[in-house]
Design an enzyme around this catalytic site. Structure first.
Site, PDB file in Angstrom:
ATOM      1  NE  ARG A  21      -1.499   0.805   3.960  1.00  0.00           N
ATOM      2  CZ  ARG A  21      -0.701   1.660   4.605  1.00  0.00           C
ATOM      3  NH1 ARG A  21      -0.694   2.937   4.262  1.00  0.00           N
ATOM      4  NH2 ARG A  21       0.080   1.258   5.589  1.00  0.00           N
ATOM      5  CD  GLU A  58       1.159   1.536  20.187  1.00  0.00           C
ATOM      6  OE1 GLU A  58       0.908   1.798  18.998  1.00  0.00           O
ATOM      7  OE2 GLU A  58       1.845   0.543  20.536  1.00  0.00           O
ATOM      8  CD1 TRP A  80      -0.275   5.095  17.818  1.00  0.00           C
ATOM      9  CD2 TRP A  80      -1.482   4.967  15.945  1.00  0.00           C
ATOM     10  NE1 TRP A  80      -0.721   3.801  17.701  1.00  0.00           N
ATOM     11  CE2 TRP A  80      -1.460   3.696  16.561  1.00  0.00           C
ATOM     12  CE3 TRP A  80      -2.190   5.128  14.744  1.00  0.00           C
ATOM     13  CZ2 TRP A  80      -2.119   2.593  16.032  1.00  0.00           C
ATOM     14  CZ3 TRP A  80      -2.840   4.030  14.213  1.00  0.00           C
ATOM     15  CH2 TRP A  80      -2.797   2.774  14.854  1.00  0.00           C
ATOM     16  CE1 TYR A  94      -4.766  -2.642  16.783  1.00  0.00           C
ATOM     17  CE2 TYR A  94      -4.031  -0.416  16.288  1.00  0.00           C
ATOM     18  CZ  TYR A  94      -4.019  -1.768  16.008  1.00  0.00           C
ATOM     19  OH  TYR A  94      -3.285  -2.251  14.965  1.00  0.00           O
ATOM     20  NE  ARG A 126     -13.413 -25.173  23.582  1.00  0.00           N
ATOM     21  CZ  ARG A 126     -13.893 -26.179  24.325  1.00  0.00           C
ATOM     22  NH1 ARG A 126     -13.121 -26.738  25.250  1.00  0.00           N
ATOM     23  NH2 ARG A 126     -15.119 -26.618  24.155  1.00  0.00           N
ATOM     24  CB  CYS A 146      -1.335  -4.057  12.143  1.00  0.00           C
ATOM     25  SG  CYS A 146      -1.165  -2.825  10.834  1.00  0.00           S
ATOM     26  NE  ARG A 166      -4.893  -5.114   9.013  1.00  0.00           N
ATOM     27  CZ  ARG A 166      -4.180  -4.330   8.215  1.00  0.00           C
ATOM     28  NH1 ARG A 166      -3.587  -4.831   7.149  1.00  0.00           N
ATOM     29  NH2 ARG A 166      -4.054  -3.044   8.472  1.00  0.00           N
ATOM     30  CG  ASP A 169       7.277  -2.460   9.758  1.00  0.00           C
ATOM     31  OD1 ASP A 169       8.373  -3.020   9.567  1.00  0.00           O
ATOM     32  OD2 ASP A 169       7.142  -1.209   9.782  1.00  0.00           O
ATOM     33  CG  ASN A 177       3.203  -5.300  16.873  1.00  0.00           C
ATOM     34  OD1 ASN A 177       3.601  -5.476  15.714  1.00  0.00           O
ATOM     35  ND2 ASN A 177       2.500  -4.226  17.202  1.00  0.00           N
ATOM     36  CG  HIS A 207       5.453  -6.633   5.554  1.00  0.00           C
ATOM     37  ND1 HIS A 207       4.179  -6.937   6.002  1.00  0.00           N
ATOM     38  CD2 HIS A 207       5.677  -5.343   5.909  1.00  0.00           C
ATOM     39  CE1 HIS A 207       3.660  -5.882   6.583  1.00  0.00           C
ATOM     40  NE2 HIS A 207       4.555  -4.900   6.553  1.00  0.00           N
ATOM     41  CB  ALA A 261       6.370   2.118   5.031  1.00  0.00           C
TER      42      ALA A 261
END
Length: 262
Positions: A21, A58, A80, A94, A126, A146, A166, A169, A177, A207, A261
């Site tokens: 993107r 964050e 952000w 979020y 569960r 993400c 999903r 980076d 994360n 990626h 990016a």
């Protein structure tokens, strides 16, 4: 943090060139997983300096239910800023989904509180899940989630967590994360009188941006150091502040600057 470095190696060895993107270009693989046992230490990358303070600011901003960077975020980290509008707003990202998910009948659902309640009252469930991927509100978000979906698991006095991300980076986002969800696990475990256990990080599109390759190759020449320790004041989760976190024994290599990016 050998698990993280092995992810970098796997992508560099087996990844495929893919457009994205942002127009930067990536080396990408799809469907990978790494596990981090918090009983071995706090999973903070040591082969470069990782900004733990920014991670916690964050996370606490998410937990407040905030969606505006001026609500205690941009003052402490610009993470952000690039996506916010002129008023600092990001849309229902979020924090909104975690703490104020809109139900069809107009109710607001506090997913974090409900997850904690289920851990305490029905730990074998569960269905202890928090979901940020609200399809009905994606078009209102400055950036769709993400790290979008996570599930808690309780066994033998231990709290585990699995995250589905999903889009990952690997140079910039993934170290944040991992540390963020490790800290969240610790907060929830402490609230529920459990031991923080295994964080399972499942990634869809994992990626490396093409302009991050050289920095990551530099990291791969460095030897991982012992993991640091994190302690958190014993308080209810919504009363915990930044000052209640203590990071100790964090030895790390020099900071590596990676371009964001957007």
């Amino acid at each position: 943090m050998k698990q993280y470095l092995s992810l970098v190696e796997e992508i560099l060895a087996n990844g495929e060139l893919k457009e994205d993107r942002t127009g930067t270009g990536t080396i990408s693989i799809f469907g990978v997983q790494r596990k981090y046992d918090l009983r071995d230490g706090f999973p903070l990358v040591t082969t470069k300096k990782t900004l733990f303070n920014a991670v916690i600011h964050e996370l606490l901003w998410f937990l407040k239910g905030s969606t505006n960077i001026n609500d205690g975020l941009t003052q402490n980290t610009p993470i952000w800023d690039a996506w916010a509008d002129e008023n600092g707003e990001l849309g229902p990202v979020y924090g909104k989904q975690w703490r104020r998910w809109n139900a069809v009948n107009g109710r607001e659902i506090d997913q974090i509180s409900k997850a904690i309640e289920m851990i305490k009252t029905n730990p074998d469930s569960r269905r202890i899940i928090v979901n940020a991927w609200n399809v009905g509100e994606l078009d209102q978000m400055a950036l769709p989630p993400c790290h979008m979906f996570f599930q808690f698991y309780v066994v033998n006095g231990r709290l585990d967590c699995q995250l589905y991300q999903r889009s990952a980076d690997v140079a910039l986002g993934v170290p944040f994360n991992i540390a963020s969800y490790a800290a969240l696990m610790m907060m929830v475990a402490q609230e529920c009188d459990l031991e923080a256990g295994i964080f399972t990080h499942t990634m869809g599109d994992a990626h490396i941006y093409t302009n991050h390759v050289e920095g990551l190759k530099k990291q791969l020449t460095r030897t991982p150091k012992s993991l640091p320790k994190v302690t958190i004041a014993k308080k209810p989760i919504d009363q915990i502040t930044f000052e209640d976190f203590e990071l100790t024994d964090y030895e790390h290599d020099k900071f590596i600057k990676f371009k964001v990016a957007v």
